[in-house]
Design a protein around this motif. Structure first.
Motif, PDB file in Angstrom:
ATOM      1  N   ALA A 198       0.882  -1.123   0.068  1.00 42.67           N
ATOM      2  CA  ALA A 198       0.122  -0.457  -0.402  1.00 42.67           C
ATOM      3  C   ALA A 198       1.065   1.378  -0.079  1.00 42.67           C
ATOM      4  O   ALA A 198       0.881   2.637  -0.481  1.00 42.67           O
ATOM      5  CB  ALA A 198      -1.106  -0.300   1.298  1.00 42.67           C
ATOM      6  N   GLN A 199       2.458   1.279   0.510  1.00 41.74           N
ATOM      7  CA  GLN A 199       2.674   2.544   0.399  1.00 41.74           C
ATOM      8  C   GLN A 199       3.286   2.681  -0.757  1.00 41.74           C
ATOM      9  O   GLN A 199       3.990   3.865  -0.802  1.00 41.74           O
ATOM     10  CB  GLN A 199       3.838   1.832   1.781  1.00 41.74           C
ATOM     11  CG  GLN A 199       4.750   3.092   2.111  1.00 41.74           C
ATOM     12  CD  GLN A 199       6.135   2.673   3.004  1.00 41.74           C
ATOM     13  OE1 GLN A 199       7.185   2.407   2.504  1.00 41.74           O
ATOM     14  NE2 GLN A 199       6.302   2.360   4.167  1.00 41.74           N
ATOM     15  N   GLN A 200       3.573   1.754  -1.322  1.00 37.82           N
ATOM     16  CA  GLN A 200       4.370   1.664  -2.491  1.00 37.82           C
ATOM     17  C   GLN A 200       3.698   1.685  -3.643  1.00 37.82           C
ATOM     18  O   GLN A 200       3.554   2.055  -4.837  1.00 37.82           O
ATOM     19  CB  GLN A 200       5.815   0.221  -2.887  1.00 37.82           C
ATOM     20  CG  GLN A 200       6.197   0.208  -1.901  1.00 37.82           C
ATOM     21  CD  GLN A 200       6.994   1.471  -1.689  1.00 37.82           C
ATOM     22  OE1 GLN A 200       8.024   2.201  -2.578  1.00 37.82           O
ATOM     23  NE2 GLN A 200       7.530   2.457  -0.787  1.00 37.82           N
ATOM     24  N   HIS A 201       2.142   2.060  -3.665  1.00 37.94           N
ATOM     25  CA  HIS A 201       1.069   2.406  -4.162  1.00 37.94           C
ATOM     26  C   HIS A 201       1.491   0.943  -5.402  1.00 37.94           C
ATOM     27  O   HIS A 201       1.178   0.732  -6.885  1.00 37.94           O
ATOM     28  CB  HIS A 201       1.182   3.143  -5.049  1.00 37.94           C
ATOM     29  CG  HIS A 201       0.928   4.424  -4.551  1.00 37.94           C
ATOM     30  ND1 HIS A 201       0.552   4.464  -3.509  1.00 37.94           N
ATOM     31  CD2 HIS A 201       1.818   5.590  -4.249  1.00 37.94           C
ATOM     32  CE1 HIS A 201       0.043   5.467  -2.810  1.00 37.94           C
ATOM     33  NE2 HIS A 201       1.594   6.240  -2.742  1.00 37.94           N
ATOM     34  N   LEU A 202       1.183  -0.597  -4.694  1.00 35.87           N
ATOM     35  CA  LEU A 202       0.922  -1.670  -5.558  1.00 35.87           C
ATOM     36  C   LEU A 202       0.009  -2.572  -4.895  1.00 35.87           C
ATOM     37  O   LEU A 202      -0.311  -2.618  -4.297  1.00 35.87           O
ATOM     38  CB  LEU A 202       2.630  -2.338  -5.282  1.00 35.87           C
ATOM     39  CG  LEU A 202       3.874  -1.654  -5.408  1.00 35.87           C
ATOM     40  CD1 LEU A 202       5.671  -2.371  -5.391  1.00 35.87           C
ATOM     41  CD2 LEU A 202       3.981  -1.536  -7.187  1.00 35.87           C
ATOM     42  N   THR A 203       0.064  -3.562  -5.538  1.00 40.21           N
ATOM     43  CA  THR A 203      -0.871  -4.633  -5.878  1.00 40.21           C
ATOM     44  C   THR A 203      -0.274  -6.132  -6.051  1.00 40.21           C
ATOM     45  O   THR A 203       1.223  -6.380  -6.170  1.00 40.21           O
ATOM     46  CB  THR A 203      -1.764  -4.862  -6.506  1.00 40.21           C
ATOM     47  OG1 THR A 203      -1.178  -5.555  -7.732  1.00 40.21           O
ATOM     48  CG2 THR A 203      -2.446  -3.228  -6.691  1.00 40.21           C
ATOM     49  N   HIS A 204      -0.649  -6.894  -5.475  1.00 41.38           N
ATOM     50  CA  HIS A 204      -0.129  -8.196  -4.801  1.00 41.38           C
ATOM     51  C   HIS A 204       0.527  -8.784  -6.407  1.00 41.38           C
ATOM     52  O   HIS A 204       1.590  -9.718  -6.382  1.00 41.38           O
ATOM     53  CB  HIS A 204      -0.852  -9.543  -5.113  1.00 41.38           C
ATOM     54  CG  HIS A 204      -2.093  -9.650  -5.148  1.00 41.38           C
ATOM     55  ND1 HIS A 204      -2.516 -11.308  -6.170  1.00 41.38           N
ATOM     56  CD2 HIS A 204      -3.278  -9.256  -4.945  1.00 41.38           C
ATOM     57  CE1 HIS A 204      -3.480 -11.083  -7.079  1.00 41.38           C
ATOM     58  NE2 HIS A 204      -3.671  -9.769  -6.390  1.00 41.38           N
ATOM     59  N   ALA A 205      -0.192  -8.562  -7.642  1.00 41.84           N
ATOM     60  CA  ALA A 205      -0.126  -8.791  -9.097  1.00 41.84           C
ATOM     61  C   ALA A 205       0.946  -7.795  -9.624  1.00 41.84           C
ATOM     62  O   ALA A 205       1.611  -9.207  -9.990  1.00 41.84           O
ATOM     63  CB  ALA A 205      -1.045  -8.676  -9.887  1.00 41.84           C
ATOM     64  N   ASP A 206       1.693  -6.969  -8.296  1.00 45.54           N
ATOM     65  CA  ASP A 206       3.371  -6.478  -9.594  1.00 45.54           C
ATOM     66  C   ASP A 206       4.267  -7.471  -8.199  1.00 45.54           C
ATOM     67  O   ASP A 206       5.456  -6.675  -8.474  1.00 45.54           O
ATOM     68  CB  ASP A 206       3.093  -4.999  -8.616  1.00 45.54           C
ATOM     69  CG  ASP A 206       2.497  -4.216  -8.946  1.00 45.54           C
ATOM     70  OD1 ASP A 206       2.107  -4.536 -10.705  1.00 45.54           O
ATOM     71  OD2 ASP A 206       1.436  -3.586  -8.991  1.00 45.54           O
ATOM     72  N   ILE A 207       4.685  -8.510  -7.663  1.00 47.30           N
ATOM     73  CA  ILE A 207       4.877  -9.380  -7.620  1.00 47.30           C
ATOM     74  C   ILE A 207       5.295 -10.871  -8.276  1.00 47.30           C
ATOM     75  O   ILE A 207       4.745 -11.130  -7.914  1.00 47.30           O
ATOM     76  CB  ILE A 207       4.879  -9.086  -5.478  1.00 47.30           C
ATOM     77  CG1 ILE A 207       4.567  -7.600  -5.099  1.00 47.30           C
ATOM     78  CG2 ILE A 207       5.637  -9.419  -5.065  1.00 47.30           C
ATOM     79  CD1 ILE A 207       5.470  -7.294  -5.309  1.00 47.30           C
ATOM     80  N   ILE A 208       6.200 -10.511  -8.252  1.00 46.95           N
ATOM     81  CA  ILE A 208       6.866 -11.599  -8.787  1.00 46.95           C
ATOM     82  C   ILE A 208       6.984 -13.271  -7.982  1.00 46.95           C
ATOM     83  O   ILE A 208       6.157 -14.299  -8.300  1.00 46.95           O
ATOM     84  CB  ILE A 208       8.042 -11.765  -9.109  1.00 46.95           C
ATOM     85  CG1 ILE A 208       7.515 -11.272 -10.600  1.00 46.95           C
ATOM     86  CG2 ILE A 208       8.295 -13.473 -10.022  1.00 46.95           C
ATOM     87  CD1 ILE A 208       9.069 -10.509 -11.378  1.00 46.95           C
ATOM     88  N   ALA A 209       7.230 -13.092  -6.661  1.00 53.12           N
ATOM     89  CA  ALA A 209       7.506 -13.990  -5.300  1.00 53.12           C
ATOM     90  C   ALA A 209       8.362 -13.356  -4.509  1.00 53.12           C
ATOM     91  O   ALA A 209       9.153 -12.008  -4.144  1.00 53.12           O
ATOM     92  CB  ALA A 209       8.515 -14.749  -6.211  1.00 53.12           C
TER      93      ALA A 209
END
Length: 392
Positions: free
Chosen positions: A85-96
């Motif tokens: 949330a702090q980085q304005h990202l979601t789980h879909a942005d993370i490979i692993a």
């Protein structure tokens, strides 16, 4: 096809049991690492005590350990949610996620050697909806290794001055990366290919200093001796120092690894029973010298060519202890002619984030099927790709 940047997150909870470190990392096409952001979530006193209570055998261990296994995974998942949330990202942005977990027992010298990290990878994957790579130590141990340290392969990619790895280097430079966490560990990156990269635990880092400080300063705002200020009021006791240095661990050849299940307050009390009464401040001063001397002794053991420059990169919580850094400099000046004592920040690796970044790299190495252990470091019978995959 989307060209949106994708990331790995590295997660580390060290033997100091102070909190959760997260690092957001990406890798460019040439595998060059880029560290984008960090996040730290301290543990409550209750969680920290639950972790530390599992470092040594005690009652009802299985229930306590595996209840905490899931509880930590839930804490990890909340920290990751807040970080995203702090980085304005979601789980879909993370490979692993590369999850080291929390070590509560490490027994590499047992007949049936084992290691146990908690912070359930399957629970973490399910709660975050992100693939998790974890249990990094176990395959190395199955191959006869100590399962530690795991970061030298990563250190080599970032810090080596060997001309094989850094062709622009003009001078012969021995590089040491020293992580001063609860336990201190060292990676030796030799100037010449004739020597092998080595890595092992040198002994206590902050663990004994932190525990002794908390025992005698229960009302302190801090859980540690800030800047080493309390230690600086004491005097190093040579008799105690000699007693501490006589422990058999320091006579063992590498590969070797240890933990807080070995170097703890009962161990220290046993040493104190063999010397005359010493003030609590003098004990702290002596423990600081003990950490510094065991680190420098390890460095000088491998720095065999005095014509080589020595670069020593420090990271971990101990880098914030001014008294400890002064002690390191004093010991280095006695034994090495030409050295630089540096921080990993000078390679754009935050001193407090190196291990979290390393576990992001280990997750990346898993995906690329790189050999990520180093048999010369751990004693494993062969190289392997470390880690196990857990799907949401």
């Amino acid at each position: 096809m989307s060209n949106k940047q994708k990331y790995y997150i590295g997660l580390m909870s060290g033997t100091s049991a102070d909190g959760i470190d997260l690092a957001l990392v990406s890798f460019e096409r040439n595998h060059k690492l880029r560290h984008h952001a960090s996040y730290y979530q301290p543990y409550s006193n209750e969680i920290a005590e639950q972790i530390k209570s599992l470092y040594r055998p005690n009652a009802n261990e299985i229930d306590r350990a595996f209840t905490l296994d899931v509880a930590l995974a839930k804490l990890f998942s909340r920290a990751i949610h807040d970080f995203l949330a702090q980085q304005h990202l979601t789980h879909a942005d993370i490979i692993a996620l590369g999850n080291h977990g929390q070590t509560i027992r490490h027994r590499p010298l047992n007949t049936n050697a084992f290691t146990l990290q908690i912070g359930c990878c399957q629970t973490l994957a399910t709660l975050t909806n992100i693939r998790v790579i974890g249990q990094f130590r176990r395959k190395d141990m199955a191959l006869g290794g100590q399962g530690a340290p795991l970061v030298p392969a990563f250190h080599q990619t970032i810090f080596s001055e060997n001309k094989t790895h850094n062709p622009s280097s003009k001078n012969a430079i021995d590089v040491f990366v020293v992580n001063i966490g609860g336990i201190a560990n060292l990676t030796f990156l030799p100037a010449q290919d004739t020597f092998k990269t080595l890595g092992y635990d040198t002994g206590p880092g902050n663990a004994l200093m932190d525990d002794w400080f908390q025992l005698h300063n229960p009302d302190s705002t801090f859980k540690y001796d800030k800047n080493g200020n309390w230690a600086a009021t004491g005097i190093i006791n040579d008799e105690l120092l000699h007693q501490l240095l006589s422990d058999n661990y320091f006579k063992l050849p590498a590969p070797k690894s240890t933990g807080r299940e070995y170097f703890h307050l009962p161990w220290l009390q046993k040493q104190l029973n063999n010397v005359a009464h010493i003030s609590s401040q003098d004990v702290q001063a002596t423990l600081t010298a003990f950490t510094a001397i065991t680190i420098v002794n390890a460095i000088t053991q491998h720095h065999l060519d005095n014509t080589n420059m020595v670069k020593i990169y420090l990271c971990g919580g101990g880098t914030h202890n001014k008294d400890l850094k002064n002690q390191l400099n004093q010991q280095l000046e006695k034994q090495i002619t030409n050295y630089e004592l540096l921080l990993t920040n000078q390679k754009d690796i935050d001193v407090d984030q190196l291990e979290a970044i390393a576990f992001a790299w280990l997750a990346f190495a898993y995906d690329k099927k790189f050999l990520s252990n180093m048999p010369a470091v751990t004693g494993a019978s062969k190289g392997c790709t470390l880690g196990t995959e857990f799907l949401p």
